[in-house]
Design a protein around this motif. Structure first.
Motif, mmCIF file in Angstrom:
data_model
loop_
_atom_site.group_PDB
_atom_site.id
_atom_site.type_symbol
_atom_site.label_atom_id
_atom_site.label_comp_id
_atom_site.label_asym_id
_atom_site.label_seq_id
_atom_site.Cartn_x
_atom_site.Cartn_y
_atom_site.Cartn_z
ATOM 1 N N ASP A 1 9.250 -15.829 39.560
ATOM 2 C CA ASP A 1 9.634 -15.275 38.260
ATOM 3 C C ASP A 1 11.014 -14.601 38.356
ATOM 4 N N ASN A 2 11.231 -13.827 39.409
ATOM 5 C CA ASN A 2 12.553 -13.207 39.609
ATOM 6 C C ASN A 2 13.638 -14.280 39.738
ATOM 7 N N SER A 3 13.318 -15.351 40.488
ATOM 8 C CA SER A 3 14.325 -16.394 40.722
ATOM 9 C C SER A 3 14.707 -17.061 39.400
ATOM 10 N N LYS B 1 14.417 -15.368 36.321
ATOM 11 C CA LYS B 1 15.068 -14.334 35.516
ATOM 12 C C LYS B 1 16.516 -14.125 35.955
ATOM 13 N N TYR B 2 16.702 -14.090 37.275
ATOM 14 C CA TYR B 2 18.025 -13.800 37.806
ATOM 15 C C TYR B 2 18.700 -15.065 38.331
ATOM 16 N N GLY B 3 18.185 -16.216 37.907
ATOM 17 C CA GLY B 3 18.780 -17.497 38.289
ATOM 18 C C GLY B 3 19.791 -17.918 37.242
ATOM 19 N N ALA C 1 14.022 -19.293 47.704
ATOM 20 C CA ALA C 1 15.483 -19.199 47.572
ATOM 21 C C ALA C 1 15.931 -19.659 46.193
ATOM 22 N N ASP C 2 16.888 -18.906 45.621
ATOM 23 C CA ASP C 2 17.427 -19.348 44.324
ATOM 24 C C ASP C 2 18.943 -19.482 44.384
ATOM 25 N N THR C 3 19.486 -20.038 43.317
ATOM 26 C CA THR C 3 20.947 -20.211 43.245
ATOM 27 C C THR C 3 21.462 -19.369 42.075
ATOM 28 N N ARG D 1 16.510 -1.257 39.821
ATOM 29 C CA ARG D 1 17.050 -2.497 39.276
ATOM 30 C C ARG D 1 18.564 -2.459 39.420
ATOM 31 N N THR D 2 19.161 -3.577 39.724
ATOM 32 C CA THR D 2 20.620 -3.574 39.910
ATOM 33 C C THR D 2 21.291 -3.497 38.533
ATOM 34 N N GLU D 3 22.537 -3.036 38.543
ATOM 35 C CA GLU D 3 23.296 -2.916 37.290
ATOM 36 C C GLU D 3 23.314 -4.251 36.556
ATOM 37 N N LYS D 4 23.557 -5.322 37.335
ATOM 38 C CA LYS D 4 23.684 -6.655 36.750
ATOM 39 C C LYS D 4 22.405 -7.065 36.022
ATOM 40 N N SER D 5 21.237 -6.786 36.641
ATOM 41 C CA SER D 5 19.991 -7.216 36.020
ATOM 42 C C SER D 5 19.665 -6.353 34.802
ATOM 43 N N ARG D 6 20.067 -5.068 34.855
ATOM 44 C CA ARG D 6 19.856 -4.197 33.693
ATOM 45 C C ARG D 6 20.641 -4.730 32.504
ATOM 46 N N GLY E 1 12.485 -6.667 32.637
ATOM 47 C CA GLY E 1 11.800 -6.360 33.904
ATOM 48 C C GLY E 1 11.373 -4.896 33.950
ATOM 49 N N THR E 2 10.405 -4.604 34.815
ATOM 50 C CA THR E 2 9.951 -3.214 34.942
ATOM 51 C C THR E 2 10.520 -2.564 36.209
ATOM 52 N N GLY E 3 11.003 -3.405 37.112
ATOM 53 C CA GLY E 3 11.497 -2.874 38.378
ATOM 54 C C GLY E 3 10.362 -2.497 39.317
ATOM 55 N N LEU E 4 9.144 -2.944 38.994
ATOM 56 C CA LEU E 4 7.986 -2.617 39.842
ATOM 57 C C LEU E 4 7.509 -3.828 40.656
ATOM 58 N N GLY E 5 7.927 -5.022 40.226
ATOM 59 C CA GLY E 5 7.432 -6.255 40.849
ATOM 60 C C GLY E 5 7.622 -6.306 42.358
ATOM 61 N N LEU E 6 8.839 -6.027 42.822
ATOM 62 C CA LEU E 6 9.099 -6.137 44.265
ATOM 63 C C LEU E 6 8.389 -5.037 45.067
ATOM 64 N N ALA E 7 8.204 -3.872 44.426
ATOM 65 C CA ALA E 7 7.460 -2.797 45.123
ATOM 66 C C ALA E 7 6.027 -3.271 45.370
HETATM 67 N N1 LIG Z 1 16.079 -13.387 42.833
HETATM 68 C C1 LIG Z 1 16.811 -12.331 42.492
HETATM 69 N N2 LIG Z 1 18.133 -12.445 42.257
HETATM 70 C C2 LIG Z 1 18.881 -11.373 41.929
HETATM 71 N N3 LIG Z 1 18.404 -10.117 41.801
HETATM 72 C C3 LIG Z 1 17.091 -9.944 42.027
HETATM 73 C C4 LIG Z 1 16.229 -11.020 42.376
HETATM 74 N N4 LIG Z 1 14.983 -10.540 42.543
HETATM 75 C C5 LIG Z 1 15.062 -9.219 42.311
HETATM 76 N N5 LIG Z 1 16.309 -8.846 41.987
HETATM 77 C C6 LIG Z 1 16.771 -7.488 41.687
HETATM 78 O O1 LIG Z 1 15.795 -6.574 42.154
HETATM 79 C C7 LIG Z 1 15.323 -5.745 41.082
HETATM 80 C C8 LIG Z 1 13.864 -5.445 41.283
HETATM 81 O O2 LIG Z 1 13.055 -6.576 41.094
HETATM 82 P P1 LIG Z 1 11.608 -6.414 40.531
HETATM 83 O O3 LIG Z 1 10.969 -5.295 41.256
HETATM 84 O O4 LIG Z 1 10.931 -7.728 40.554
HETATM 85 O O5 LIG Z 1 11.868 -5.900 39.060
HETATM 86 P P2 LIG Z 1 12.101 -6.700 37.723
HETATM 87 O O6 LIG Z 1 11.944 -8.167 38.002
HETATM 88 O O7 LIG Z 1 11.041 -6.172 36.864
HETATM 89 O O8 LIG Z 1 13.467 -6.321 37.282
HETATM 90 C C9 LIG Z 1 15.616 -6.569 39.834
HETATM 91 O O9 LIG Z 1 15.750 -5.750 38.704
HETATM 92 C C10 LIG Z 1 16.912 -7.241 40.198
HETATM 93 O O10 LIG Z 1 17.970 -6.326 40.001
#
Ligand SMILES: Nc1ncnc2c1ncn2[C@@H]1O[C@H](COP(=O)(O)OP(=O)(O)O)[C@@H](O)[C@H]1O
Ligand SMILES: [Mg+2]
Length: 346
Positions: A238-240, A242-244, A266-268, A286-291, A297-303
Motif C-alpha cells: 500500500d505504501n509503495s 501511495k508513494y509510488g 521494492a518500488d520506483t 511522516r516525511t514532508e513529501k508524503s504530508r 496516511g496515519t503514519g502508524l502503518g510502519l510502526a
Molecule cells: N514506499 C515508500 N516510499 C516513500 N516513502 C515512504 C514509503 N513507505 C513509507 N514512507 C514514508 O514513511 C511514512 C510512514 O509510513 P506509514 O507508517 O506507513 O504511514 P502512512 O502510510 O500512513 O503515511 C510515510 O508517511 C512516508 O513518509
C-alpha cells in the motif's frame, strides 16, 4: 560506659600493683597514664563501632529483606564489611533511581507527544466533517452542484477517522502485549498472490504494475503468523502505491538465506531523504513529501509493521533514494531452515 568502667578498673588495678611493688617513680606514672589512656581509647572505639555496626546491620538487613529478596540476603552474610556493603548499595540505589527518573521523563515526553499526535490526527477530519455538514445544513443540501460532492468528502473523512482509530487500537493492543501470535507453516508465494489480488484495483488506479521477482513462483514455505504477515505485506505494498509514481512498479522478491528468507518489497516511487530513514518506523512519523501529497496516511502503518516483524523475532530494514525508489526488506523463518532441522533432530 563499659569501656570507661574497664579503663577505670585497669587504672585502679595498676595503682594497687604500683602500691604493692612500691614503685612510685614519676616515669612509672606516665607509663601507667599512657596505658590507661590507650586502653580507654581502644575500649570506647570498640564499643562505639559495635554499637553503630549493630544498628546499621539491623537497618541494612531490614532494607535488604524487604526490598531485595533472598538472593541478596545471602550476599550480606558472605561479606562482613557492612559499611562497604551499605556504601555500595547506596551508590547502586542512587544510580538506579537516576535511571528510573530519566526513563519516566522520557515516557512522559513520549506520552505528551503521542496524545498531541492523536488529537491532531482526530481533529483534522472532525473539523472538515463539521464544515461540510454545516454547509449542507445551511442550504447546501438543496444545491445539486455541491451536495453530493460534500457528502462524498464527508464519507472520505469518516473513513480516515476509522483508519486512525483502527490503527491506534491495533498499536495499543500490540504494545500492551495483547498480540496473540498464531504460528503456522504456509506458502509465502500463495500469500503474495493473494495480497496482489486484494490490492490490484488500487494498483491499476495508480497505474503501478505489481511484480513477482524471478524464480519467485516456486514454493516458499515459511513458519510465521500468516494473518500478521499478510498485514505487513498489505502495509508495505500500500505504501509503495501511495508513494509510488504513475507508470512505476512494485516488486516483491525472496532470497534464500541459511535459516530465513529475506523478503524485499521494492518500488520506483518518490523515495525518502536519508535523514528520514531512521525515523519512519516511529508512530505518526511522516516525511514532508508524503504530508504534502495528502494521501490520507496515519503514519502508524510502519510502526505496526515493525512490531509484527519483531514479534516474529525477525528484523526489518529500509533503504531509499529520493526520486529513485524505496526498498523494505525483512526476514521470515524458513520451514526447513537450520533451526527447524535442529529441532527435528532433538
Ligand atoms: N514506499 C515508500 N516510499 C516513500 N516513502 C515512504 C514509503 N513507505 C513509507 N514512507 C514514508 O514513511 C511514512 C510512514 O509510513 P506509514 O507508517 O506507513 O504511514 P502512512 O502510510 O500512513 O503515511 C510515510 O508517511 C512516508 O513518509
Ligand atoms: Mg502506510
Amino acid at each position: 560506659m563499659i569501656a570507661a568502667l574497664m579503663a577505670m578498673l585497669v587504672f585502679v588495678l595498676a595503682m594497687i600493683a604500683l602500691e604493692w611493688l612500691q614503685l612510685d617513680h614519676w616515669l612509672m606514672s606516665i607509663i601507667l597514664a599512657s596505658i590507661t589512656f590507650l586502653l580507654l581509647w581502644l575500649g570506647i572505639r570498640f564499643v562505639l563501632e559495635r554499637f553503630i555496626y549493630d544498628r546499621i546491620r539491623l537497618i541494612y538487613k531490614t532494607i535488604r529483606s524487604t526490598k531485595l529478596g533472598k538472593a541478596n540476603k545471602r550476599r550480606l552474610e558472605d561479606n562482613g564489611d557492612i559499611i562497604e556493603n551499605v556504601n555500595r548499595d547506596v551508590e547502586q540505589w542512587a544510580k538506579d533511581r537516576a535511571d528510573e527518573i530519566e526513563l519516566l521523563k522520557r515516557n512522559e515526553t513520549f506520552r505528551r507527544e503521542f496524545l498531541g499526535n492523536v488529537s491532531h490526527e482526530l481533529k483534522t477530519p472532525i473539523t472538515t466533517i463539521q464544515g461540510y455538514v454545516l454547509t449542507l445544513l445551511d442550504g447546501g443540501m438543496y444545491d445539486e452542484a455541491i451536495n453530493k460532492k460534500y457528502l462524498l468528502r464527508t464519507a472520505k473523512n469518516i473513513n480516515r477517522l476509522i483508519a486512525v482509530v483502527n490503527d491506534l487500537d491495533e498499536i495499543s493492543k500490540i504494545e500492551s502485549g495483547m498480540m496473540q501470535m498464531n504460528f503456522t507453516r504456509f506458502n509465502f508465494s500463495a500469500l503474495v498472490k493473494d495480497v496482489f489480488e486484494f490490492i490490484e484495483i488500487k494498483a491499476n488506479k495508480r497505474k503501478i504494475v505489481l511484480h513477482f521477482s524471478n524464480g519467485f513462483e516456486s514454493n516458499i514455505m515459511v513458519e510465521a503468523d500468516q494473518g500478521r504477515v499478510r498485514q505487513v505485506l498489505i502495509n508495505l505494498v500500500d505504501n509503495s502505491l501511495k508513494y509510488g509514481t504513475s507508470g512505476g512498479t512494485t516488486t516483491i522478491s525472496a532470497f534464500d538465506m541459511d535459516e530465513n528468507y529475506l523478503i524485499e518489497v521494492a518500488d520506483t516511487g518518490i523515495g525518502m531523504d536519508q535523514v528520514d530513514l531512521p525515523r519512519i518506523f516511529e508512530r505518526f512519523y511522516r516525511t514532508e513529501k508524503s504530508r504534502s501529497r495528502d494521501l490520507g496516511g496515519t503514519g502508524l502503518g510502519l510502526a505496526i509493521v515493525k512490531h509484527i516483524i519483531e514479534a516474529h523475532r525477525q528484523t526489518i530494514h529500509v533503504r531509499s533514494k529520493i526520486d529513485v525508489g524505496t526498498t523494505f526488506s525483512f526476514t521470515l523463518a524458513k520451514v526447513n531452515g537450520k533451526k527447524a532441522a535442529a529441532k527435528k533432530a532433538e
